[in-house]
Structure formats: structure tokens, C-alpha cells
Motif scaffolding. Structure first.
Motif, short mmCIF file in Angstrom:
data_model
loop_
_atom_site.label_atom_id
_atom_site.label_comp_id
_atom_site.label_asym_id
_atom_site.label_seq_id
_atom_site.Cartn_x
_atom_site.Cartn_y
_atom_site.Cartn_z
N ASP A 8 0.91 -1.14 0.06
CA ASP A 8 -0.19 -0.13 -0.04
C ASP A 8 1.12 1.16 -0.11
N PRO A 9 0.77 2.12 -0.92
CA PRO A 9 1.78 3.19 -1.13
C PRO A 9 1.35 4.40 0.06
N THR A 10 0.22 4.28 0.51
CA THR A 10 0.18 5.25 1.59
C THR A 10 0.48 4.84 2.77
N GLU A 11 0.36 3.63 3.12
CA GLU A 11 1.08 3.01 4.34
C GLU A 11 2.73 3.10 4.32
N GLU A 12 3.10 3.02 3.12
CA GLU A 12 4.70 3.16 3.01
C GLU A 12 5.09 4.59 3.04
N ARG A 13 4.24 5.46 2.70
CA ARG A 13 4.63 6.94 3.17
C ARG A 13 4.38 7.46 4.28
N VAL A 63 -10.00 1.11 19.15
CA VAL A 63 -10.40 0.27 18.08
C VAL A 63 -10.35 -1.10 18.42
N GLU A 64 -11.04 -2.07 18.27
CA GLU A 64 -10.51 -3.71 18.26
C GLU A 64 -9.44 -3.96 17.53
N ARG A 65 -9.12 -3.71 16.26
CA ARG A 65 -8.37 -3.97 15.19
C ARG A 65 -7.85 -3.02 14.28
N LYS A 66 -6.68 -3.02 13.94
CA LYS A 66 -6.18 -2.03 12.59
C LYS A 66 -6.83 -2.19 11.43
N GLY A 67 -7.40 -1.05 10.98
CA GLY A 67 -7.75 -0.95 9.64
C GLY A 67 -6.39 -0.39 8.83
N GLN A 68 -6.86 0.19 7.74
CA GLN A 68 -5.86 0.85 6.66
C GLN A 68 -5.63 2.30 7.09
N SER A 69 -4.63 2.60 7.16
CA SER A 69 -4.22 3.94 7.60
C SER A 69 -4.27 4.69 6.28
N ALA A 70 -4.64 6.07 6.21
CA ALA A 70 -4.97 6.71 5.27
C ALA A 70 -4.40 8.35 5.21
N ILE A 71 -4.46 8.80 4.31
CA ILE A 71 -4.13 10.25 3.67
C ILE A 71 -5.22 10.78 3.22
N ARG A 72 -6.19 11.75 3.73
CA ARG A 72 -7.38 12.22 2.86
C ARG A 72 -7.10 13.67 2.71
#
Length: 106
Positions: A49-54, A78-87
Motif C-alpha cells: 500500500d503506497p499510503t502505508e509506505e509513505r 478500536v478492536e483491530r487495525k484498519g487501513q491507515s490513510a491520508i485524505r
């Protein structure tokens, strides 16, 4: 019992960053929120995931992130990790980070 996991959303240069961390507290610096023990995905496959890598390249070596209180939008346990994001802050759409390509030969 496992350590709690938090999803932190904050504003940074006109974008909303969403990160996951194990520790969030009122900062020892007045007016700041301390975010520590950031959690990133560990990729064992070729799909990256390029966002996660950034985010990992920007915050991977960070021990404690001190965020101004007015930039923090939300902190969720939260219970579990979701996808990190930049919006984008205005549209709310994900900002896609292009995969870096080598320069074209001349």
C-alpha cells in the motif's frame, strides 16, 4: 489483556492523516496530545500500500508524536487495525501517492 489500539485522525497541511497507535495521552507540553507506539502493517507479500509506505517513511522512526490539540479531529479506541490513510481535508477523498518511477534516460 492486550494493549489498547487507537485510531487518531488529525489535520496536517490541508490533509487528514489517519494513524494507529498503542498509546495516546495528554501531553506534558501544554496544548499537545502525545501519540506513541505507532502501528504499521508488516507486509509479507508483494502487494504494498503506497499510503502505508509513505506514512511509515514519514513517521516510522518517531518515538512520540506531539500533535497540537486543535489539529486532532478524533481519537477512537478500536478492536483491530484498519487501513491507515491520508485524505484531502476538503473533499475527504483519499490522496493517492504515486509509485516512484526511475527518471527517464536521456
Amino acid at each position: 489483556m492486550s494493549k489498547p489500539l487507537y485510531k487518531i485522525s488529525f489535520l496536517n497541511h490541508g490533509r487528514v492523516y489517519e494513524l494507529y497507535a498503542r498509546r495516546v495521552a495528554s501531553g506534558s507540553l501544554w496544548g499537545f496530545v502525545e501519540v506513541a507506539e505507532l502501528v504499521f502493517d508488516v507486509h509479507d507479500t508483494l502487494v504494498v500500500d503506497p499510503t502505508e509506505e509513505r506514512l511509515r517513511s514519514e513517521f516510522g522512526e518517531t518515538r512520540v508524536l506531539h500533535l497540537p490539540m486543535q489539529s486532532v479531529l478524533r481519537v477512537e479506541e478500536v478492536e483491530r487495525k484498519g487501513q491507515s490513510a491520508i485524505r484531502d481535508a476538503e473533499s475527504g477523498e483519499r490522496v493517492v501517492t504515486p509509485f516512484p518511477f526511475p527518471a527517464k534516460p536521456r
